[in-house]
Motif scaffolding. Structure first.
Motif, PDB file in Angstrom:
ATOM      1  N   LEU A 180       0.838  -1.200   0.000  1.00 47.41           N
ATOM      2  CA  LEU A 180       0.000   0.000   0.000  1.00 47.41           C
ATOM      3  C   LEU A 180       0.875   1.253   0.000  1.00 47.41           C
ATOM      4  CD1 LEU A 180      -3.195   0.665   2.041  1.00 47.41           C
ATOM      5  CD2 LEU A 180      -1.345   2.321   2.129  1.00 47.41           C
ATOM      6  N   ILE A 181       1.863   1.284   0.880  1.00 44.88           N
ATOM      7  CA  ILE A 181       2.771   2.432   0.940  1.00 44.88           C
ATOM      8  C   ILE A 181       3.495   2.602  -0.393  1.00 44.88           C
ATOM      9  CG2 ILE A 181       4.837   3.375   2.035  1.00 44.88           C
ATOM     10  CD1 ILE A 181       2.411   3.581   3.811  1.00 44.88           C
ATOM     11  N   ASP A 182       3.906   1.501  -1.000  1.00 35.76           N
ATOM     12  CA  ASP A 182       4.599   1.572  -2.285  1.00 35.76           C
ATOM     13  C   ASP A 182       3.713   2.187  -3.363  1.00 35.76           C
ATOM     14  OD1 ASP A 182       6.905   0.489  -1.256  1.00 35.76           O
ATOM     15  OD2 ASP A 182       6.536  -1.540  -1.996  1.00 35.76           O
ATOM     16  N   GLU A 183       2.420   1.844  -3.362  1.00 37.76           N
ATOM     17  CA  GLU A 183       1.499   2.425  -4.332  1.00 37.76           C
ATOM     18  C   GLU A 183       1.394   3.940  -4.156  1.00 37.76           C
ATOM     19  OE1 GLU A 183      -0.214   1.413  -6.944  1.00 37.76           O
ATOM     20  OE2 GLU A 183       0.549  -0.626  -6.834  1.00 37.76           O
ATOM     21  N   ILE A 184       1.269   4.371  -2.914  1.00 35.07           N
ATOM     22  CA  ILE A 184       1.166   5.815  -2.651  1.00 35.07           C
ATOM     23  C   ILE A 184       2.443   6.519  -3.061  1.00 35.07           C
ATOM     24  CG2 ILE A 184       0.887   7.554  -0.844  1.00 35.07           C
ATOM     25  CD1 ILE A 184      -0.861   5.526   0.660  1.00 35.07           C
ATOM     26  N   LYS A 185       3.579   5.959  -2.675  1.00 30.22           N
ATOM     27  CA  LYS A 185       4.868   6.558  -3.029  1.00 30.22           C
ATOM     28  C   LYS A 185       5.043   6.640  -4.541  1.00 30.22           C
ATOM     29  CE  LYS A 185       8.429   4.866  -0.815  1.00 30.22           C
ATOM     30  NZ  LYS A 185       9.285   3.840  -0.161  1.00 30.22           N
ATOM     31  N   HIS A 186       4.681   5.574  -5.236  1.00 30.17           N
ATOM     32  CA  HIS A 186       4.860   5.539  -6.688  1.00 30.17           C
ATOM     33  C   HIS A 186       3.987   6.581  -7.383  1.00 30.17           C
ATOM     34  CE1 HIS A 186       5.380   4.047 -10.745  1.00 30.17           C
ATOM     35  NE2 HIS A 186       4.058   3.919 -10.862  1.00 30.17           N
ATOM     36  N   GLN A 187       2.707   6.591  -7.028  1.00 35.35           N
ATOM     37  CA  GLN A 187       1.773   7.501  -7.708  1.00 35.35           C
ATOM     38  C   GLN A 187       2.083   8.961  -7.398  1.00 35.35           C
ATOM     39  OE1 GLN A 187      -0.319   6.552 -10.025  1.00 35.35           O
ATOM     40  NE2 GLN A 187       0.115   4.389  -9.707  1.00 35.35           N
ATOM     41  N   LEU A 188       2.335   9.275  -6.129  1.00 37.58           N
ATOM     42  CA  LEU A 188       2.644  10.673  -5.796  1.00 37.58           C
ATOM     43  C   LEU A 188       4.010  11.069  -6.284  1.00 37.58           C
ATOM     44  CD1 LEU A 188       1.105  11.145  -2.230  1.00 37.58           C
ATOM     45  CD2 LEU A 188       0.132  11.710  -4.465  1.00 37.58           C
ATOM     46  N   GLY A 189       4.946  10.129  -6.291  1.00 37.56           N
ATOM     47  CA  GLY A 189       6.264  10.423  -6.847  1.00 37.56           C
ATOM     48  C   GLY A 189       6.184  10.821  -8.306  1.00 37.56           C
ATOM     49  N   GLU A 190       5.324  10.127  -9.068  1.00 42.90           N
ATOM     50  CA  GLU A 190       5.126  10.491 -10.468  1.00 42.90           C
ATOM     51  C   GLU A 190       4.500  11.873 -10.602  1.00 42.90           C
ATOM     52  OE1 GLU A 190       3.001   7.567 -12.683  1.00 42.90           O
ATOM     53  OE2 GLU A 190       4.814   6.399 -13.065  1.00 42.90           O
ATOM     54  N   GLU A 191       3.531  12.185  -9.730  1.00 40.60           N
ATOM     55  CA  GLU A 191       2.869  13.496  -9.778  1.00 40.60           C
ATOM     56  C   GLU A 191       3.886  14.604  -9.506  1.00 40.60           C
ATOM     57  OE1 GLU A 191      -0.106  14.031 -10.703  1.00 40.60           O
ATOM     58  OE2 GLU A 191      -1.320  12.252 -10.302  1.00 40.60           O
TER      59      GLU A 191
END
Length: 244
Positions: free
Chosen positions: A230-241
């Motif tokens: 779950l944390i990885d998903e948040i990090k990945h998506q916001l990192g891209e933003e």
């Protein structure tokens, strides 16, 4: 002159009966530029002296007003601040309601919304707020989100049951937003061992005019909050933003 890096305020909403403590340690796991902001509901944690709020619309309106002032003030100081949201279980409905109102007040939608193990507002939900104390206690046992020693402690349950009842009442009132949409991408996260089926979580797609990514997570309704995936998903998506 180089542009200042994008800053994202990640608004985090806990499940019914939960508090900001469930997000302890999240900030240390976020990428640079993401600030975790735990949204505490009235009647618990740092807002323990405030009366519990049973009315969904009144609650999300008040929270959106507070957050809009804070975000606008920081933007006025020339901070390039954007916002995103994460909500777990009932907190998904609260996150959606607050973001829908923030989008109106700030005239800007969130960058991204993450909804985990929660029903969208157009789907029916069990009317737990009207249950007797005995029935509500049995429901809490079945949900398996409260430690057994707490359930067996009458004084702790006398304190906890009114909080849970208020949160369930507000959650049940989220149907008021059943026709609302947000103009941002969603990431929808469903737990493998949960009474809320993945298809019900995926139904959040109705509430975005953009894309909705679906993710299945190992674990049950509550354990997904400690999931590295779950944390990885948040990090990945916001990192891209942020990079975008």
């Amino acid at each position: 002159m180089n542009a200042r890096p994008l800053e994202v305020l990640l608004l985090c909403f806990a499940h019914a009966g939960g508090s900001a403590q469930v997000f302890r340690g999240w900030q240390a796991q976020m990428p640079e530029g993401v600030q975790v902001h735990t949204v505490e509901l009235p009647g618990r944690g740092r807002r323990g002296r405030e009366p519990l709020q049973h009315d969904y619309t009144a609650m999300v309106d008040a929270l959106a007003d507070e957050l809009a002032v804070e975000i606008a003030a920081r933007q006025h100081r020339d901070e390039p601040l954007h916002y995103a949201a994460f909500g777990h279980s009932a907190g998904a409905s609260f996150a959606f309601g607050v973001c829908a109102r923030l989008a109106e007040r700030l005239r800007r939608p969130p960058l991204h919304c993450f909804f985990a193990a929660g029903l969208p507002p157009h789907l029916p939900r069990k009317a737990r707020s009207a249950m007797s104390d005995a029935a509500l206690l049995a429901e809490i046992r079945a949900l398996s989100g409260t430690r057994p020693e707490v359930l067996e402690h009458p004084e702790l349950m006398a304190f906890f049951l009114p909080i849970l009842r208020a949160d369930f009442a507000a959650y049940e009132g989220a149907v008021a937003d059943r026709t609302r949409q947000l103009d941002c991408d969603f990431t929808l996260l469903a737990a493998a061992r949960d009474d809320i089926a993945p298809q019900e979580v995926w139904a959040w797609q109705r509430h975005t005019s953009r894309e909705a990514r679906t993710v299945s997570l190992a674990g049950d309704h509550f354990s997904v909050l400690q999931s590295a995936a779950l944390i990885d998903e948040i990090k990945h998506q916001l990192g891209e933003e942020i990079l975008w």
